[in-house]
Structure formats: structure tokens, C-alpha cells
Design a protein around this motif. Structure first.
Motif, PDB file in Angstrom:
ATOM      1  N   GLU A 733       0.802  -1.266   0.006  1.00 26.72           N
ATOM      2  CA  GLU A 733      -0.110  -0.026   0.160  1.00 26.72           C
ATOM      3  C   GLU A 733       0.633   1.318   0.095  1.00 26.72           C
ATOM      4  OE1 GLU A 733      -3.850  -1.293  -0.441  1.00 26.72           O
ATOM      5  OE2 GLU A 733      -3.033   0.750  -0.360  1.00 26.72           O
ATOM      6  N   ARG A 734       1.976   1.323   0.744  1.00 28.81           N
ATOM      7  CA  ARG A 734       2.910   2.414   0.888  1.00 28.81           C
ATOM      8  C   ARG A 734       3.494   2.678  -0.600  1.00 28.81           C
ATOM      9  NH1 ARG A 734       4.868   0.084   5.577  1.00 28.81           N
ATOM     10  NH2 ARG A 734       6.537  -0.648   4.489  1.00 28.81           N
ATOM     11  N   LEU A 735       3.879   1.463  -1.119  1.00 25.11           N
ATOM     12  CA  LEU A 735       4.628   1.534  -2.487  1.00 25.11           C
ATOM     13  C   LEU A 735       3.437   2.100  -3.597  1.00 25.11           C
ATOM     14  CD1 LEU A 735       6.821   1.230  -4.498  1.00 25.11           C
ATOM     15  CD2 LEU A 735       6.308  -1.132  -4.769  1.00 25.11           C
ATOM     16  N   ARG A 736       2.123   1.427  -3.628  1.00 23.67           N
ATOM     17  CA  ARG A 736       1.231   1.979  -4.432  1.00 23.67           C
ATOM     18  C   ARG A 736       0.904   3.427  -4.277  1.00 23.67           C
ATOM     19  NH1 ARG A 736      -3.322   3.766  -4.308  1.00 23.67           N
ATOM     20  NH2 ARG A 736      -3.559   3.719  -2.127  1.00 23.67           N
ATOM     21  N   SER A 737       1.050   4.136  -2.879  1.00 22.53           N
ATOM     22  CA  SER A 737       0.704   5.434  -3.040  1.00 22.53           C
ATOM     23  C   SER A 737       1.626   6.291  -3.198  1.00 22.53           C
ATOM     24  CB  SER A 737       0.346   5.498  -1.435  1.00 22.53           C
ATOM     25  OG  SER A 737       0.377   6.956  -1.138  1.00 22.53           O
ATOM     26  N   THR A 738       3.000   5.863  -3.004  1.00 23.21           N
ATOM     27  CA  THR A 738       4.321   6.490  -3.544  1.00 23.21           C
ATOM     28  C   THR A 738       3.996   6.591  -5.013  1.00 23.21           C
ATOM     29  OG1 THR A 738       5.591   5.656  -1.760  1.00 23.21           O
ATOM     30  CG2 THR A 738       6.652   6.392  -3.551  1.00 23.21           C
ATOM     31  N   VAL A 739       3.894   5.743  -5.685  1.00 20.51           N
ATOM     32  CA  VAL A 739       3.939   5.691  -7.205  1.00 20.51           C
ATOM     33  C   VAL A 739       2.746   6.323  -7.638  1.00 20.51           C
ATOM     34  CG1 VAL A 739       3.485   4.268  -9.263  1.00 20.51           C
ATOM     35  CG2 VAL A 739       4.669   3.239  -7.523  1.00 20.51           C
ATOM     36  N   GLU A 740       1.537   6.518  -6.953  1.00 24.04           N
ATOM     37  CA  GLU A 740       0.596   7.451  -7.405  1.00 24.04           C
ATOM     38  C   GLU A 740       0.901   8.759  -7.179  1.00 24.04           C
ATOM     39  OE1 GLU A 740      -2.776   7.071  -4.653  1.00 24.04           O
ATOM     40  OE2 GLU A 740      -4.438   7.397  -6.475  1.00 24.04           O
ATOM     41  N   GLN A 741       1.696   9.144  -6.321  1.00 18.29           N
ATOM     42  CA  GLN A 741       2.228  10.603  -6.042  1.00 18.29           C
ATOM     43  C   GLN A 741       3.286  10.950  -7.015  1.00 18.29           C
ATOM     44  OE1 GLN A 741       2.689  10.731  -1.714  1.00 18.29           O
ATOM     45  NE2 GLN A 741       0.699  10.061  -1.412  1.00 18.29           N
ATOM     46  N   THR A 742       3.923  10.162  -7.755  1.00 20.61           N
ATOM     47  CA  THR A 742       4.934  10.312  -8.354  1.00 20.61           C
ATOM     48  C   THR A 742       4.456  11.063  -9.717  1.00 20.61           C
ATOM     49  OG1 THR A 742       6.134   8.667  -7.524  1.00 20.61           O
ATOM     50  CG2 THR A 742       6.971   9.478  -9.521  1.00 20.61           C
ATOM     51  N   ALA A 784      -6.955  -7.446  -9.477  1.00 19.91           N
ATOM     52  CA  ALA A 784      -6.544  -5.964  -9.232  1.00 19.91           C
ATOM     53  C   ALA A 784      -6.957  -5.056 -10.392  1.00 19.91           C
ATOM     54  CB  ALA A 784      -5.196  -5.775  -8.615  1.00 19.91           C
ATOM     55  N   LYS A 785      -6.621  -5.477 -11.633  1.00 14.56           N
ATOM     56  CA  LYS A 785      -6.774  -4.855 -12.853  1.00 14.56           C
ATOM     57  C   LYS A 785      -8.207  -4.851 -12.910  1.00 14.56           C
ATOM     58  CE  LYS A 785      -2.679  -4.130 -14.473  1.00 14.56           C
ATOM     59  NZ  LYS A 785      -2.095  -2.768 -14.990  1.00 14.56           N
ATOM     60  N   HIS A 786      -9.049  -5.984 -12.803  1.00 13.01           N
ATOM     61  CA  HIS A 786     -10.409  -6.329 -13.031  1.00 13.01           C
ATOM     62  C   HIS A 786     -11.260  -5.535 -12.205  1.00 13.01           C
ATOM     63  CE1 HIS A 786     -14.124  -8.071 -14.042  1.00 13.01           C
ATOM     64  NE2 HIS A 786     -14.217  -8.230 -13.314  1.00 13.01           N
ATOM     65  N   LEU A 787     -10.588  -5.059 -10.866  1.00 14.64           N
ATOM     66  CA  LEU A 787     -11.402  -4.285  -9.714  1.00 14.64           C
ATOM     67  C   LEU A 787     -11.260  -2.896 -10.019  1.00 14.64           C
ATOM     68  CD1 LEU A 787     -11.007  -6.487  -6.768  1.00 14.64           C
ATOM     69  CD2 LEU A 787     -12.984  -6.464  -8.094  1.00 14.64           C
ATOM     70  N   GLY A 788     -10.590  -2.424 -11.038  1.00 11.31           N
ATOM     71  CA  GLY A 788     -10.602  -1.003 -11.404  1.00 11.31           C
ATOM     72  C   GLY A 788      -8.977  -0.519 -11.159  1.00 11.31           C
ATOM     73  N   ARG A 789      -8.011  -1.378 -11.007  1.00 12.79           N
ATOM     74  CA  ARG A 789      -6.631  -0.883 -10.906  1.00 12.79           C
ATOM     75  C   ARG A 789      -6.371   0.004  -9.652  1.00 12.79           C
ATOM     76  NH1 ARG A 789      -8.021  -0.992 -16.430  1.00 12.79           N
ATOM     77  NH2 ARG A 789      -6.498  -2.493 -17.908  1.00 12.79           N
ATOM     78  N   ASN A 790      -5.000   0.172  -9.789  1.00 12.88           N
ATOM     79  CA  ASN A 790      -4.469   1.025  -8.625  1.00 12.88           C
ATOM     80  C   ASN A 790      -4.723   0.689  -7.394  1.00 12.88           C
ATOM     81  OD1 ASN A 790      -3.038   3.215  -7.547  1.00 12.88           O
ATOM     82  ND2 ASN A 790      -4.885   4.657  -7.634  1.00 12.88           N
ATOM     83  N   ARG A 791      -4.691  -0.644  -7.408  1.00  7.00           N
ATOM     84  CA  ARG A 791      -4.943  -1.154  -5.948  1.00  7.00           C
ATOM     85  C   ARG A 791      -4.294  -2.604  -5.686  1.00  7.00           C
ATOM     86  NH1 ARG A 791     -10.210  -1.318  -5.589  1.00  7.00           N
ATOM     87  NH2 ARG A 791     -10.391   0.074  -7.219  1.00  7.00           N
ATOM     88  N   VAL A 792      -4.156  -3.003  -4.457  1.00  4.30           N
ATOM     89  CA  VAL A 792      -3.492  -4.199  -3.857  1.00  4.30           C
ATOM     90  C   VAL A 792      -4.503  -5.328  -3.810  1.00  4.30           C
ATOM     91  CG1 VAL A 792      -1.957  -5.260  -2.348  1.00  4.30           C
ATOM     92  CG2 VAL A 792      -1.588  -2.681  -3.038  1.00  4.30           C
ATOM     93  N   VAL A 793      -4.439  -6.632  -4.242  1.00 10.81           N
ATOM     94  CA  VAL A 793      -5.179  -7.518  -4.236  1.00 10.81           C
ATOM     95  C   VAL A 793      -4.208  -8.923  -3.506  1.00 10.81           C
ATOM     96  CG1 VAL A 793      -6.614  -9.228  -5.171  1.00 10.81           C
ATOM     97  CG2 VAL A 793      -6.869  -6.897  -5.608  1.00 10.81           C
ATOM     98  N   VAL A 794      -4.925  -9.457  -2.377  1.00 12.11           N
ATOM     99  CA  VAL A 794      -4.057 -10.519  -1.912  1.00 12.11           C
ATOM    100  C   VAL A 794      -4.686 -11.855  -2.516  1.00 12.11           C
ATOM    101  CG1 VAL A 794      -3.402 -11.783   0.191  1.00 12.11           C
ATOM    102  CG2 VAL A 794      -3.623  -9.401   0.242  1.00 12.11           C
TER     103      VAL A 794
END
Length: 800
Positions: A733-742, A784-794
């Protein structure tokens, strides 16, 4: 006096010369043969490399051609509809509606199929449906469909299981050839993708080997084993067919020249059936000599499974008539030259032997005549004595006595010596300057005894080395009156000593020019020889000559500071000296960063230890090059991350470690959202920059034990050793957020922002290999792609 017959000596010498010249001939012949074999082996390797490169290019081409069809939106719609209809109609070939869609799909791809047949030599185009790789449409044989291929076509099974493009050689129901198989996905308008099946493009080897034949001026043939082809193909073969040959128990898949079939029919060439990577031989045919190169033909499954038998053999042949003819002519010329040299040498030896016999006979006759004139007993005593005694007056410098054996030693008659007052000084070599000593002030001698060595002129004119031991005789008043002594002929000893001096000098020069630091010490550990390179490596300021005779223990103690780990080196060198066992290529790190290679070689004669030899070679540059090669082999050049192969190797090690120690390892699969549209809108250069920026963001988020790799395209993977599901989820989640803010500035002044979808799993003890957790993470990523992307799925198999 009777002389020994010369004929037996001539026969013996001629026989010895014959043996020497025969040995020389065979030595040169073997050397030339080795050079020829090396050249032929190098040519064979070049032919194989050219073939391998062409095969690699053709495999990639098949994948690209198949990808072209999968990118067609209309083809996607038809194949997706066909998959759904086949399922609705009970599977297998389907029913009427499936047949209608099959016909529509055939019409849609027909134009492209015909174009690629003409432009690229495409031989087959085949659509398959999961899960059994059921044939839906053979574009090249549209009437044949519905058969399940998964059990007989491993390449289809692999592509169906992994959803990754595959390529390789494989024998099919109707055709054998190079095939490229790509997964077929249908993409909905919201970006969600559904796996439909696989599309296979294939071609024969005929066009490729015809081009290679022209480029390399070398014939090429491909044979298949009966067992490999018969296990897969149907009885009804393709229109081109296979040519079976009973001599080799094989099918001829392709051949660029008709000579190959003739050779097979006549048993002149048999396809090599072993796993040997390269087999080279020579073939004589119609006054020509061909270099025949054979190497195994492996199908797709053989490339995946080590130890599996090849399905056939690649055979390449190239005309080497001129090369072999030149080699044979050289051998004949060498033999002729050695025969001429042997004749000349034999003639010269016979002439020299005859001349020596006459000279020796003359000298023997003269000596015999003189001995017969002398008293028998005196001559015997003098002949047995190696020394000639004499006395010289120090007032007149004349010889007052000379032993009769002077005739035997120096060739002078006794009366010649007495009749010539200056005989002694006149016959000493001027460069030795001993004649001055005869007239010198004897009082200046340190002792009444002296040993002198000088050259003396023989009566025949040649120079002899004499060792003269003399003593001064004094009268009652202490005055020197006479010089008495004796001399012996030491010519052989002098020449031997001179040869030893020359040999030692040569040895010193060889050691000095030796490509490495070298030190020799004797059994007492005294330095015997050392070269300049050793002084330079160990930073001795002394001249190397001053080190000869020094204590090797002291030198080594002083040199310990140059090592990176002096204590361990001291113990290791002590162990080498104690055990006296050779040790080669030991790598030693110096304190200044250099890497040395050390050899330790004890020297002995029988059971007697004579000393040791130390050799150091600087291999720093070689180690640096090896390190750079390792880096290039494990690194993705665009992003600087580890490449797919190296990442999978490390992940495999982590899987083994987690099994052994019950350790937790999390695995993330990452895919940049809408990366294809970034490439399409802003160009591949901007897309590459996105990959680099994303890679840096990931690297900056990792711990030292974590590692990341680029698996291909915009797909990445991260392994988190020692991190469980909850910790990995927080990290993701931290990495996803970091990429989103880049953000990345564009040339028009706007900023480009990206997002990333992440699939998360952990390595399980039940995972047989890394493909299993990768597949779980990949499934979570697609969710994660199917659910709309920009997310983490376990992954569903993992509990948070």
C-alpha cells in the motif's frame, strides 16, 4: 697401427639420424594435424552458431506473426464468441453455431494468412481452445478440427498453463516445424481481460536453410527420428510429406542440396544420435572433401527437460577440398624436405668422421712413435701424472727444469723449452697478463705460494687452460731465487664453468622476463633467485641482486603488510611450507585492492627437499572483467534492476530456504496501469522513462534483504524475505501510494502521473517451484486490474 673400421660407425650414426628425422617428421605432422583439426572445429562451431542465430530469429518471427492476429479486434470478437459458443454447445468441436463462427473466423484471417504465406513463408495458423488445447480452426487445413492436442503438443500445454508466449520446434499432427504460440486474451471496454485460448503460427525450415545455404555456401539437412515423428503425427501426412530413409532410420525433414539423400542411400553419412553438442567429420565424395558438422535437433519439450533425447539431427556440410589439399601438399613437401636434409646431414657426417679418423690416426701415430723413444718406466709414470712439473730461475727467467711429459701435455720437446729462454712468457695468452707476474717483485706476493690460471699456447697452435700451482724458493739470505711448481690442463673444467656461468645468466634473464613475480628459495630458506617483478609487487626498495642469499623468512615477514588479511595469509603460507604440497591458482587479495594468483611449487630430487618456488600473477583486470560480465548477465539494461532470469534464480533460493527454515517470504507482482496507452500517446521514449522512474521508486522503498526484478514489459516482481502477509500488504500500500504521487513533467508543460496494480501472495511449503507462487500473484494482479486498477489484491489462497 690398425684403425677401427669406419663402416659400422657410419651405419650407427646414419641410423640415429634417421630416427631423429623420422621423429621430427611425425612431430611436425602431428602439429599440423592439430592445427587443421582446430581450424575445422572452429569452422564447425561457426556453422552451428549461424544456424542457431537463424533459428532464434525465425522463432521470434513466428511469435510476432501470431501476435499480429491476436491484436485484430474483429479476430478477438470472433474467437471470444466462438469460445463461448463451443462451451454452450457441449465442448469439443461444437455444433452448427460454432461451425458458423469457425467459417467467419476463417474468412476474417484469410487475407492476412495468404499475405504472410507469401511474405514470411508462414505454413500454418491454428486456433486452440482451453483446457485441452482443442483445435478450433486450422487455417491451413480448415476441414481438420476438434482434436485435443494438449497431450501431444507440449508447447500448447505450456502456453495454455503459463499464459506466456512460447516458441520452438515441434512435430504436429500434419506438420513439423518452428512454431510460435501466444496466449489469446479478449479485452472488455473497461480494460478487463479474459483468457480465450492460444493462437499458433508455424513455418517449415526449408526457406531458412535455403537462405543459409546461400549465405554460408554450405549444405544443410534436417532429419527426424522415426520414433519422434510416428509418436505424434497422424497416418495421413501433410502435402509436402516426409521422406523416409531406411539407412538412417529417419525422416528427412528438409535438405538444401540433393547430394545429402545420395550420401544417405550409400551409407556415407549417418545422422549422429548422441547428445554430443557438436560432432565433426570429413567426407570424401567425387574428388571433393566436405567438412560435415552434426548437432542434435531438440524440440520444445527437449529444451525444457534436460536429458530428453533429441528428436532429430541438424547436418551441415561445407566444401573444404582446397584446405585439405593444401594440407596434404604441405605434408608431402615436408617429407621431401626432410629426406633431402637427411641425405645432406648423412653425407656431411660421413665426411667429418673420415676427416676426424685421419686426424686422430695421425696424432695417435705421432704419440706412439715418441713413447717408443722414451724410457718405458719414466714414460709410464709421466703419462699417469696429470701435472707437468717445472722450475724457473727468478734471475734469468729461463726454465731450468721441465718434466718430459710436457711433450704429452703441451706438444713441446724438452730441448725446445730449454733452447728458448723466453718460452714461458711468450706462450702465455697476452690477455691473461701472467707473464708480468714472472718478472714482478716476488716480495709483493702475500704468500710464497700462489695459484694461477691462464691460457697457454699448445705447440699445435691451440690454446689450453692451465692451473699453475707454484712456490718461491729462497736462499739462506731469504732472497727469492727460484720458482717451482706444476701445472695441469683444466680446459674442460674451465669450459664447463663458463657454460655454467652462461646458463645461470640465461636463467636470470628468463626469470627477469617471466610474466609474474617469482622467488626461489633453497632448503635452508635462503633466496636463490628473485626477479624485479617480485620486488615491485611486494614493494622492496632493494635491488633484486642484493636479495639473493637473504633470509626468505625475513622477506616474507616484511611483505605481509601488502596483504589484505596478513594473519590468514601468514598461516596459509606456513601450512604450505609445512606440508610441501603443490598449490596452484590460489587467489590472494592485496591491501591496495589488487587480486593476485599464487602458485606454490616444492622442488625435490627423490626424497630430498631442495627448496620451493613462489609465483604471483596480477589478475586484477581479469577479475574486474568477470565481475562486469556477471553484472551484465543479471541486470536489466533499461531499469538497472535484476532481469527475469536472475530474479527467478534468487526466488528459487528463497523458496528452498523457506522450506528448510520455515521462513516467511512474501511475493508481489506489479503491473503499471495503462502502460500501453502511455507508449501509444507519448512514445516509447517516454514509456522507457516511466519504467525507470517506477523502478527507482520501488528500489527506494526496499530493505537491504528485499529484491526486485523486471519480468518483462511493464511487469515487475518484488520478494520480501522475512515479511508476512500483513507486513507485505502494508508495504504494498505504501509503494502504491508512492507511485500514485509520483509525477513526471512532459514536454508540453503538463505532468504525467501513473498508478500501479499489485498482486500479493506468500511462498508456501507446498509450492514445488517458483512458477506456482508467481501464478498466484499473477492471478491476484489480474483481479486488481479487473477491480479497477491502482489497488493491492491478496491472493485467495493467502490469509491476511
Amino acid at each position: 697401427m690398425h684403425s677401427r673400421p669406419l663402416f659400422p660407425i657410419i651405419v650407427q650414426v646414419s641410423g640415429l639420424l634417421a630416427i631423429i628425422f623420422v621423429a621430427i617428421f611425425f612431430l611436425f605432422q602431428q602439429t599440423n594435424r592439430n592445427d587443421l583439426d582446430t581450424s575445422l572445429q572452429r569452422d564447425s562451431q561457426s556453422l552451428k552458431s549461424a544456424y542457431d542465430i537463424s533459428i532464434s530469429n525465425l522463432r521470434q518471427q513466428m511469435v510476432v506473426l501470431a501476435t499480429v492476429f491476436t491484436s485484430d479486434p474483429q479476430v478477438q470478437e470472433l474467437f471470444f464468441a466462438a469460445r463461448n459458443m463451443v462451451r454452450a454447445e457441449g465442448g469439443g468441436p461444437g455444433a452448427d453455431e460454432s461451425a458458423r463462427l469457425r467459417e467467419a473466423l476463417f474468412r476474417q484471417v484469410s487475407d492476412g494468412w495468404l499475405s504472410m504465406q507469401n511474405s514470411f513463408g508462414l505454413r500454418q495458423l491454428h486456433f486452440h481452445l482451453p483446457p485441452d488445447s482443442t483445435s478450433f480452426l486450422r487455417v491451413h487445413m480448415p476441414d481438420q478440427y476438434g482434436d485435443k492436442l494438449k497431450d501431444v503438443r507440449p508447447i500448447l500445454a505450456e502456453a495454455d498453463d503459463t499464459k506466456v508466449a512460447q516458441s520452438g520446434f515441434e512435430i504436429g499432427r500434419f506438420y513439423s516445424g518452428l512454431r510460435g504460440v501466444v496466449p489469446f486474451f479478449y479485452e472488455f471496454s473497461d480494460g478487463h481481460k479474459v483468457y480465450v485460448g492460444t493462437l499458433e503460427a508455424g513455418t517449415s525450415l526449408n526457406d531458412m536453410i535455403e537462405r543459409l545455404d546461400q549465405d554460408l555456401d554450405a549444405g544443410i539437412a534436417v532429419t527426424l527420428r522415426h520414433s519422434a515423428r510416428d509418436a505424434v503425427s497422424w497416418a495421413e501426412l501433410d502435402p509436402d510429406g516426409y521422406t523416409s530413409n531406411q539407412e538412417c532410420a529417419c525422416y528427412i525433414e528438409a535438405s538444401s542440396r540433393p547430394d545429402f539423400i545420395t550420401w544417405l542411400d550409400n551409407g556415407l553419412i549417418i545422422p549422429h544420435q548422441s547428445d554430443s553438442p557438436l560432432h565433426t567429420s570429413l567426407l570424401e565424395w567425387e574428388d571433393k572433401t566436405y567438412l560435415v558438422t552434426q548437432f542434435p535437433m531438440r524440440d520444445f519439450l527437449g529444451e525444457q527437460q534436460q536429458g530428453r533425447d533429441p528428436v532429430g539431427t541438424i547436418i551441415m556440410w561445407q566444401d573444404k577440398t582446397e584446405l585439405i589439399s593444401t594440407w596434404r601438399n604441405n605434408q608431402r613437401h615436408l617429407l621431401l624436405a626432410l629426406l633431402v636434409a637427411f641425405f645432406i646431414a648423412t653425407t656431411l657426417v660421413i665426411w667429418l668422421l673420415n676427416l676426424m679418423r685421419k686426424g686422430l690416426q695421425y696424432r695417435v701415430d705421432m704419440a706412439t712413435e715418441e713413447l717408443e723413444k722414451t724410457h718405458t718406466q719414466l714414460d709410464s709414470l709421466l703419462a699417469a701424472s696429470p701435472a707437468v712439473t717445472y722450475s724457473v730461475s727468478l734471475k734469468t727467467h729461463a726454465v731450468t727444469y721441465i718434466a718430459p711429459n710436457v711433450k704429452h701435455k703441451l706438444g713441446y720437446e724438452v730441448h725446445e723449452v730449454y733452447d728458448h729462454p723466453g718460452w714461458w712468457g711468450d706462450n702465455i695468452h697476452p690477455e691473461d697478463a701472467v707473464s708480468d707476474m714472472i718478472q714482478s717483485d716476488w716480495s709483493q706476493w702475500e704468500d710464497d705460494r700462489v695459484v694461477r690460471r691462464y691460457r697457454f699456447c699448445h705447440a699445435l697452435g691451440n690454446w689450453l687452460w692451465l692451473e699453475d700451482r707454484c712456490k718461491i724458493v729462497r736462499n739462506a739470505q731469504g732472497e727469492a731465487t727460484e720458482l717451482v711448481g706444476s701445472f695441469v690442463d683444466v680446459t674442460e673444467q674451465q669450459e664447463t664453468e663458463e657454460k655454467l656461468r652462461v646458463t645461470r645468466k640465461r636463467l636470470e634473464l628468463i626469470i627477469e622476463d617471466f610474466p609474474g613475480a617469482l622467488l626461489i628459495e633453497d632448503e635452508r630458506r635462503s633466496v636463490v633467485l628473485v626477479n624485479t617483478a617480485y620486488c615491485r609487487v611486494f614493494r622492496f626498495e632493494k635491488n633484486m641482486k642484493t636479495l639473493v642469499g637473504a633470509d626468505a623468512r625475513k622477506l616474507m615477514s616484511e611483505s605481509m603488510t601488502v596483504f589484505d588479511d596478513p594473519d590468514s595469509q601468514k598461516l596459509l603460507m606456513k601450512s604450505l611450507l609445512e606440508h610441501k604440497q603443490p598449490s596452484f591458482n590460489d587467489e590472494v587479495i592485496f591491501a591496495d585492492g589488487r587480486t593476485m594468483e599464487r602458485d606454490f611449487l616444492p622442488v625435490s630430487e627423490g626424497d630430498k627437499h631442495l627448496g620451493v618456488l613462489w609465483i604471483y600473477r596480477d589478475i586484477t583486470l581479469r577479475k574486474q572483467r568477470e565481475s562486469e560480465l556477471r553484472r551484465l548477465a543479471t541486470t536489466d539494461t533499461l531499469t538497472g534492476l535484476t532481469n527475469r532470469r536472475y530474479f527467478l534464480d534468487r526466488l528459487t533460493q528463497e523458496l528452498l530456504r523457506s522450506r528448510r527454515y520455515d521462513a516467511t517470504v512474501s511475493l508481489l507482482m506489479l503491473d503499471i496501469d495503462h502502460f500501453k496507452s502511455i507508449n501509444d500517446r507519448f512514445g516509447h521514449a517516454q514509456g522507457d522513462e516511466v519504467l525507470r522512474v517506477f523502478s527507482r521508486a520501488c528500489q527506494e522503498s526496499l530493505r537491504e534483504v528485499d529484491f526486485i526484478g523486471r519480468l518483462g514489459g511493464e511487469e515487475f516482481a518484488i520478494a520480501l524475505p522475512g515479511t508476512g502477509t500483513e507486513g507485505a500488504l502494508q508495504f504494498a500500500e505504501r509503494l502504491r501510494s508512492t507511485v500514485e504521487q509520483t509525477s513526471m513533467p512532459l514536454s508540453d508543460g503538463t505532468d504525467l502521473r501513473i498508478t500501479v496494480s499489485i498482486g500479493l501472495t506468500i511462498l508456501l511449503t507446498s509450492d514445488l517451484n517458483v512458477d506456482t507462487p508467481l501464478a498466484r500473484a499473477d492471478s491476484a494482479l489480474y483481479e486488481a486490474k479487473h477491480l479497477g486498477r491502482n489497488r493491492v489484491v491478496v491472493a485467495s489462497e493467502v490469509t491476511v
